[in-house]
Structures are given as structure tokens and as C-alpha cells.
Design a protein around this motif. Structure first.
Motif, PDB file in Angstrom:
ATOM      1  N   GLY A   3       0.842  -1.177   0.000  1.00  0.00           N
ATOM      2  CA  GLY A   3       0.000   0.000   0.000  1.00  0.00           C
ATOM      3  C   GLY A   3       0.880   1.229   0.000  1.00  0.00           C
ATOM      4  O   GLY A   3       2.111   1.147  -0.099  1.00  0.00           O
ATOM      5  N   LEU A  32      -4.254   2.966  -1.222  1.00  0.00           N
ATOM      6  CA  LEU A  32      -5.329   2.519  -0.351  1.00  0.00           C
ATOM      7  C   LEU A  32      -6.501   3.504  -0.343  1.00  0.00           C
ATOM      8  O   LEU A  32      -6.335   4.691  -0.600  1.00  0.00           O
ATOM      9  CB  LEU A  32      -4.796   2.345   1.072  1.00  0.00           C
ATOM     10  N   THR A  37      -9.662   0.134  -5.000  1.00  0.00           N
ATOM     11  CA  THR A  37      -8.615  -0.553  -4.242  1.00  0.00           C
ATOM     12  C   THR A  37      -8.981  -1.999  -3.943  1.00  0.00           C
ATOM     13  O   THR A  37      -8.199  -2.926  -4.204  1.00  0.00           O
ATOM     14  CB  THR A  37      -8.323   0.186  -2.916  1.00  0.00           C
TER      15      THR A  37
END
Length: 221
Positions: A3, A32, A37
């Protein structure tokens, strides 16, 4: 697969050790908290979370699992001494499963500086415990270097995101803890990571109604 480096503490724990070992991997960041996502992560990760390591036909998720996967194949992940290695795994597991007040009140944000949060009893207890871990470990196992077990190990990678939280929110710490924090933040791995975090084009904000995200306007990164 990671991330945002600036915000994803679990991602950088595994990434720091991969980089420490000098492994040639293709690093991919999935920003993120964007609408796509979860969909992107669902295509590759059984947990729809990061970090994720894909090596040939092996898929490994969870920071500690990735670190242990690395330890099975490479020296220099955990301390060499058996007693030190046991302690390193214990304090890493404690971080993995604990400190909820610290996580909640002080989300990781490497490149920013925020006001110190309200010092609740639970937050103060988490901060004190982290300081105690750093202090006791340095005193008992830290000879031979500036890190928890002297030389850099997985335990330092696990606590590196916590070090950044102490810096970001100016959390209270002892002299020994401060010296350890300075060593971590000046390590080449962390200097590089901080520079990369500063250049990321995404932001995440934490509010009473949850998290939001977006892109930093061009020229303001």
C-alpha cells in the motif's frame, strides 16, 4: 505488493526486509482507500489486503509471514543468537497483535507532523510499553550496534513504523528511546523510504466518519 508507503505500516515492515536483503523484486503499490482498491487487491490477494509477496508459484501475505518466509531462505533477518532471536520474535509478535490505542490515535503519516493526540490512559500505556520494549531490548541485546539487537534485524523493521509515529506526533519518550529512534530514521533504508513517501501523490485523511483519500494537486507534493 504494497500500500502507500507513507500510510501503510504493515506494507513497509515486509518491504524494509526485502530491501535489506537486496532481493530483486518488482515493487508495486496499490493506493489505499480508493474506489477500486478492493477490486484490484481481490484479483491478486486472498485477503484483499497488503502486503503480498508473489515469488514464482508461492503467494505469501501478512508482514510477519513474509518476514518468516524470508528468514527460511536468507541469513540476516533475525538475530543470530538464540536468546536474542526468541526475544526479537516475541516483541515483533507483540507489535503485530497489540497497541490498538496507539494505532488508532496515531495513524502512520511519515511525511507529516501532527499535534500530539489527547493522552488517554490507554494511549499512555501503549506509549510506555513501546518505550520499555526499546529500552530493555537495547540494554540487554543492543551491544555492537545502534539497533534493538545491535545490527539491523526484522525487529527493527517491525518497529520502524512505530518510530515514525513517535516522530510525527512528538510522543513522549526516554533518552534511550530517542537515541534508538534517531538511529532508525537515519538508517539508509529509512532515509530512502521517507524520501519516497514524501513524493507519493496520494493523501489519506482520518475522520470521525472513516477514511478518505485523493490525489495531491500537482506541485504540492
Amino acid at each position: 505488493m504494497s500500500g502507500n508507503l507513507n500510510y501503510s505500516s504493515w506494507s513497509i515492515r515486509a518491504l524494509l526486509m526485502v530491501r535489506h536483503l537486496g532481493l530483486e523484486v518488482e515493487e508495486e503499490i496499490v493506493p489505499l482507500d480508493f474506489p477500486d482498491t478492493t477490486t484490484r487487491l481481490a484479483e491478486i490477494s486472498p485477503t484483499r489486503k497488503v502486503p503480498l509477496l508473489i515469488w514464482d508459484d508461492e503467494t505469501v501475505w501478512d508482514s510477519l509471514a513474509i518476514i518468516e518466509w524470508l528468514a527460511e531462505r536468507h541469513a540476516g533477518v533475525w538475530p543470530k543468537d538464540q536468546k536474542a532471536r526468541a526475544r526479537a520474535r516475541a516483541i515483533s509478535a507483540e507489535m503485530h497483535s497489540g497497541f490498538p490505542a496507539l494505532r488508532s490515535a496515531c495513524p502512520m503519516d511519515i511525511r507529516a507532523r501532527h499535534d500530539r493526540p489527547d493522552m488517554t490512559e490507554k494511549l499512555a500505556a501503549d506509549i510506555a510499553r513501546v518505550d520499555a520494549i526499546w529500552t530493555e531490548t537495547r540494554k540487554e541485546f543492543g551491544a555492537g550496534g545502534d539497533f534493538l539487537f545491535g545490527e539491523w534485524s526484522a525487529a527493527d523493521a517491525v518497529y520502524a513504523p512505530v518510530v515514525t509515529r513517535f516522530v510525527t506526533y512528538d510522543l513522549p519518550r526516554s533518552e534511550i528511546a530517542q537515541a534508538y529512534m534517531s538511529a532508525v530514521m537515519s538508517h539508509p533504508l529509512m532515509v530512502t523510504l521517507a524520501a519516497e513517501s514524501a513524493e507519493e501523490p496520494w493523501w489519506i485523511k482520518y475522520g470521525s466518519d472513516g477514511r478518505s483519500s485523493g490525489f495531491i494537486p500537482s506541485g504540492n507534493s
